[in-house]
Design an enzyme around this catalytic site. Sequence first.
Site, short mmCIF file in Angstrom:
data_model
loop_
_atom_site.label_atom_id
_atom_site.label_comp_id
_atom_site.label_asym_id
_atom_site.label_seq_id
_atom_site.Cartn_x
_atom_site.Cartn_y
_atom_site.Cartn_z
N ASP A 145 0.88 -1.16 0.00
CA ASP A 145 0.00 0.00 0.00
C ASP A 145 0.92 1.21 0.00
O ASP A 145 1.64 1.46 0.99
CB ASP A 145 -0.90 -0.02 1.24
CG ASP A 145 -1.83 1.19 1.29
OD1 ASP A 145 -1.59 2.16 0.53
OD2 ASP A 145 -2.78 1.17 2.08
N ARG A 178 -10.51 14.49 -26.69
CA ARG A 178 -9.61 15.36 -25.90
C ARG A 178 -8.21 15.38 -26.49
O ARG A 178 -7.48 16.35 -26.34
CB ARG A 178 -9.51 14.85 -24.45
CG ARG A 178 -10.72 15.13 -23.63
CD ARG A 178 -10.37 15.29 -22.17
NE ARG A 178 -9.94 14.05 -21.55
CZ ARG A 178 -9.94 13.86 -20.22
NH1 ARG A 178 -10.36 14.82 -19.42
NH2 ARG A 178 -9.53 12.75 -19.68
N VAL A 214 -5.41 7.65 -21.27
CA VAL A 214 -4.97 6.32 -21.70
C VAL A 214 -6.07 5.35 -21.33
O VAL A 214 -6.55 5.36 -20.18
CB VAL A 214 -3.65 5.93 -20.99
CG1 VAL A 214 -3.17 4.56 -21.44
CG2 VAL A 214 -2.57 6.99 -21.24
N PRO A 228 -8.31 0.39 -16.97
CA PRO A 228 -9.39 0.24 -15.98
C PRO A 228 -9.66 1.52 -15.19
O PRO A 228 -10.76 1.74 -14.68
CB PRO A 228 -8.87 -0.87 -15.07
CG PRO A 228 -8.01 -1.70 -15.97
CD PRO A 228 -7.33 -0.72 -16.88
N TYR A 281 -7.07 16.28 -8.75
CA TYR A 281 -6.16 15.46 -9.57
C TYR A 281 -5.04 16.32 -10.16
O TYR A 281 -3.87 15.94 -10.11
CB TYR A 281 -6.97 14.75 -10.67
CG TYR A 281 -6.18 13.73 -11.44
CD1 TYR A 281 -5.73 12.56 -10.85
CD2 TYR A 281 -5.85 13.94 -12.78
CE1 TYR A 281 -5.00 11.62 -11.56
CE2 TYR A 281 -5.13 13.01 -13.50
CZ TYR A 281 -4.70 11.85 -12.89
OH TYR A 281 -3.97 10.92 -13.59
P1 NAD Z 1 -5.32 1.62 -13.02
O1 NAD Z 1 -6.47 1.98 -12.13
O2 NAD Z 1 -5.56 0.75 -14.20
O3 NAD Z 1 -4.15 0.98 -12.14
C1 NAD Z 1 -3.73 1.55 -10.93
C2 NAD Z 1 -3.15 0.47 -10.05
O4 NAD Z 1 -2.72 1.10 -8.83
C3 NAD Z 1 -4.15 -0.64 -9.66
O5 NAD Z 1 -3.58 -1.92 -9.87
C4 NAD Z 1 -4.41 -0.36 -8.19
O6 NAD Z 1 -4.69 -1.56 -7.45
C5 NAD Z 1 -3.09 0.27 -7.75
N1 NAD Z 1 -3.24 1.06 -6.53
C6 NAD Z 1 -4.21 1.95 -6.22
N2 NAD Z 1 -4.02 2.42 -4.98
C7 NAD Z 1 -2.90 1.83 -4.50
C8 NAD Z 1 -2.21 1.90 -3.27
N3 NAD Z 1 -2.64 2.69 -2.26
N4 NAD Z 1 -1.09 1.17 -3.13
C9 NAD Z 1 -0.64 0.36 -4.12
N5 NAD Z 1 -1.29 0.24 -5.30
C10 NAD Z 1 -2.40 0.96 -5.48
O7 NAD Z 1 -4.70 3.04 -13.46
P2 NAD Z 1 -3.82 3.50 -14.73
O8 NAD Z 1 -4.71 4.18 -15.69
O9 NAD Z 1 -2.94 2.43 -15.20
O10 NAD Z 1 -3.00 4.67 -14.03
C11 NAD Z 1 -1.69 4.50 -13.55
C12 NAD Z 1 -1.06 5.85 -13.33
O11 NAD Z 1 -1.09 6.59 -14.54
C13 NAD Z 1 -1.74 6.72 -12.28
O12 NAD Z 1 -0.76 7.40 -11.53
C14 NAD Z 1 -2.56 7.69 -13.10
O13 NAD Z 1 -2.78 8.91 -12.42
C15 NAD Z 1 -1.63 7.87 -14.30
N6 NAD Z 1 -2.29 8.36 -15.49
C16 NAD Z 1 -3.35 7.66 -16.02
C17 NAD Z 1 -3.97 8.16 -17.15
C18 NAD Z 1 -5.13 7.46 -17.79
O14 NAD Z 1 -5.84 8.12 -18.57
N7 NAD Z 1 -5.35 6.18 -17.54
C19 NAD Z 1 -3.52 9.37 -17.74
C20 NAD Z 1 -2.45 10.03 -17.16
C21 NAD Z 1 -1.84 9.51 -16.04
#
Ligand code: NAD
Length: 252
Positions: free
Chosen positions: A65, A211, A184, A187, A152
Amino acid sequence: MSEAKEAFRLDGKHALVTGGASGIGEATCRELVRAGASVTIADINLAKAQQLASALPHAQAVQMDVTRRASIEAVAAQLARLDILVNNAGIAHVGNIAHVEENDFDRLMEVNVKSVYLVTRAMLPLLLERRGSIVNIGSVAGLVGVKQRFAYCTTKGAVVAMTRQLAVDYPKELRVNCICPGTVYTPFVEGYLEKYHAHEKETMIAELNARQPIGRMGKPEEVASMVRYLCSDEAEFMTGSLLTIDGGWTAA
Ligand code: NAD
């Protein structure tokens, strides 16, 4: 005739990816393993991390965590070495300042910002031993204002600042870079659609595609390739850099 070496190899390196069980983190674990690295998949969701680890060679799953120091230090104590740290775990929140409750703001700061401090600090001794590479996953939301994303944007702006600050304190000892993706399809986005737009998903997907001036969302694999590059010898001259990968969003 000289034999061409495959570019961007990470053979013999060990990486830890937070939030490595899903989306960008999962694609990053897959890509780093493909490049020859071994990977620790650190996620709060152990079952999902284990599922991914069992499908990859040279990967192990650990429960972490990123908001809890004890949980992070327990993982650090298990690692013999660390060359690459990807601070990827993160969560989203929708709302302008009037709609951000204090507990939501605090939670976002904990998961998206304090986590980078806690995890990086715990891993620092190991990273310094190897002149390690840190990749922080920021967002375009750390560079420009995004409507309805007060909390955010705040957190991702901090990720940008932490990247630059660390690069300044450790210019020769570490490399620290930040990737700023546009939307991106992961999930993370599916969860957002389910929570805020369950009855109008198709319309919202079209909006999310639009966007990006390029007309679509990014793929997690496209971000993962950038992580691989940043951790490779080819990127030796890069530290303190912010790399956008956003289909042209921030060019406007
Ligand atoms: P996702 O929800 O698919 O995956 C996030 C993962 O983080 C999950 O496996 C979740 O279990 C884990 N997680 C959440 N809280 C946690 C904690 N307290 N400790 C450990 N693990 C934890 O998200 P994603 O889209 O792959 O995003 C990953 C990163 O990319 C994030 O930092 C997000 O802000 C960033 N991001 C995402 C996007 C997008 O559009 N998807 C765009 C820009 C940046």
